[in-house]
Scaffold this active site. Structure first.
Site, PDB file in Angstrom:
ATOM      1  N   ARG A  14       1.172  -1.391  -0.135  1.00 36.26           N
ATOM      2  CA  ARG A  14      -0.348  -0.120  -0.239  1.00 36.26           C
ATOM      3  C   ARG A  14       1.178   1.146  -0.249  1.00 36.26           C
ATOM      4  O   ARG A  14       1.311   1.849  -1.168  1.00 36.26           O
ATOM      5  CB  ARG A  14      -1.349  -0.106   1.794  1.00 36.26           C
ATOM      6  N   GLU A 144      -3.837  10.985  10.715  1.00 32.93           N
ATOM      7  CA  GLU A 144      -3.298  11.461   9.400  1.00 32.93           C
ATOM      8  C   GLU A 144      -1.709  12.657   9.674  1.00 32.93           C
ATOM      9  O   GLU A 144      -3.198  13.971  10.753  1.00 32.93           O
ATOM     10  CB  GLU A 144      -3.998  11.228   7.890  1.00 32.93           C
TER      11      GLU A 144
END
Length: 506
Positions: A14, A144
């Site tokens: 990923r 994030e």
């Protein structure tokens, strides 16, 4: 005191695939996934981002089908988004069961990218988690830009963590999204969080923009992190992620209170496969998996290895399915050469070994790479010189131009007398031989006839390989062979010819 187990999550398929120019095929992804779980034995793998493409969907489906049949489905994870359940539907159709939900870990990202308040964001996340749970999907949460969140909006981060403490979340993932943290910050930030939430599982996801990925990961473990996100060969966006091989080696050697499942012996095999599939070459000096990292070049180091392994460390190549090598070049000593001879099953006396060593140093000075496979050729070349040197090829100029005949100007010394001659021929070596014939005609001598000319290079060599030329000569009284060795085929033929000249004048 019991050791703490650290989960290793590999995200090569990923985050690693975000390396510029890399796109694994569905079959390549399945092959890598199998190796990661069955051979390398990482705890989890993150294999894709939801909704990317039809090809990505098929790759995930292939992996989840295999994982389901082999009891690995709970170890396979997909990055998802807060998108009103679209990612969750994609996951269900692809057969995945664990989502890594991407959320905003800094107030800066939340304010300027989502343009929402913390409460609005938390409400959206809560709905997503509830929907996932109702459909049998387990949730981990990515924060994030968490590292900048801790630097610039710590109150927001802790408000977020307070909210997550009320939710059915299995893991909270703390990414240094831009790779900006220092080791001291990594320790400080994770310790502060882990002290406040000791029962929450925290993963640490480091990037390598300052080449601090491994150091930050290790400090994160020391501070209490429960898992790490790593990639094979450090693949990833920009400067990449913390590399799997280096991090695993450091954990095993320097963190005695920690255990991991990763199998060191599989690291090199998996790294080479990913190199081949990705097209991103492993730097020769990359720790653990680079071509040169278990190669001793200096002769003194090889000598020390012969004397109680003086230059060995805990990083033994056998740990990683590799072998120590001893390079041959201008820094080589007898010990390097002896090590390589042992592997080839060859033995030389001291005088022969001295001559071979000198020849390797000469080749190394010309910046030629000398390999173990070159050794038999070098030995043949050196031990072929059993004559008094009465003829020396001093200098030569070889020319080859389109539309013009090749020519050679050569200077040689024969028993103290120097001659210079120029000649043309059908090729550079033919021109060289024509020049020699003119010189020997002046000496009222006749050169033997060249009756065979063979060229060979060591197996597996490249275009810069050493080249051995074997020439068979025939005079009125005998037939004999001489050898020449150089990276240039014509030069190796000239060396073989110089040997012939010395044989006929002795």
């Amino acid at each position: 005191m019991s050791k703490k187990h650290i989960e290793i999550m590999d995200t090569t398929l990923r985050d690693g695939e975000q390396t510029s120019g890399v796109s694994f095929s569905a079959s390549e992804k399945l092959t890598i996934a199998k190796l990661l779980l069955e051979e390398l034995k990482v705890d989890r793998i993150e294999i894709a981002s939801a909704r990317v493409s039809e090809g990505e969907f098929q790759a995930v489906k292939n992996i989840t089908n295999w994982a389901s049949e082999n009891d690995y489905l709970d170890h396979v994870e997909v990055l998802t988004f807060v998108d009103n359940g679209i990612s969750i539907d994609w996951m269900i159709e692809a057969g995945a069961k664990v989502q890594n939900l991407l959320t905003k870990g800094s107030l800066n990202h939340l304010t300027y990218q989502l343009k929402k308040t913390p409460n609005q964001h938390f409400s959206d996340i809560k709905e997503n988690i509830a929907l996932a749970k109702s459909k049998g999907i387990e949730t981990n949460i990515y924060l994030e830009d968490w590292s900048n969140g801790m630097r610039n909006s710590k109150d927001y981060v802790f408000e977020f963590l307070e909210f997550l403490a009320t939710q059915p979340v299995k893991r909270v993932m703390l990414p240094d999204t831009l790779g900006v943290l220092t080791p001291s910050e990594s320790y400080e930030f994770i310790k502060e969080i882990k002290d406040k939430y000791p029962n929450t599982h925290f993963d640490f996801h480091t990037h390598n923009d300052y080449d601090l990925g491994v150091s930050n990961a290790i400090e994160g473990i020391k501070a209490g992190a429960d898992g790490l996100h790593l990639t094979i060969n450090g693949m990833g966006e920009r400067a990449g992620n913390a590399p799997m091989a280096s991090t695993i080696a450091v954990i095993n050697d320097y963190l005695p209170d920690v255990t991991i499942n990763a199998n060191e012996k599989a690291l090199y095999t998996v790294s080479k496969l990913v190199e081949n599939f990705s097209g991103i070459l492993i730097p020769a000096n990359k720790p653990i998996v680079g071509a040169n990292v278990f190669t001793q070049t200096a002769g003194i180091h090889a000598d020390g290895d012969n004397k109680n392994n003086l230059y060995f460390s805990d990083l033994m190549p056998e740990r990683f399915g590799r072998k120590r090598q001893y390079a041959l070049g201008k820094s080589s000593g007898k010990a390097n050469i002896q090590k390589n001879l042992q592997e080839l099953g060859l033995q030389l006396n001291d005088d022969a070994l001295k001559k071979v060593t000198q020849r390797i140093i000469e080749l190394g000075d010309k910046k030629q790479v000398v390999t173990k496979e070159d050794l038999p050729y070098i030995i043949s070349d050196v031990l072929d010189r059993t004559y008094e040197e009465k003829v020396t090829v001093n200098n030569y100029v070889l020319t080859h131009s389109k539309g013009l005949k090749p020519s050679t100007t050569v200077s040689i010394t024969i028993e103290g007398e120097t001659f210079e001659e120029n000649a043309q021929g059908d090729g550079q070596f033919d021109a060289f031989m024509n020049a020699l014939r003119s010189i020997f005609k002046k000496k009222k001598m006749v050169l033997p006839a060249l009756i065979d000319y063979a060229v060979r290079i060591p197996p597996g060599s490249n275009s810069d390989a050493l080249c051995e030329t074997i020439i068979t000569w025939k005079s009125d009284t005998k037939e004999f062979k001489t050898r020449g060795l150089d990276s240039d085929q014509t030069v190796s033929a000239i060396i073989a010819t110089e040997k012939m000249l010395n044989i006929i004048t002795n």
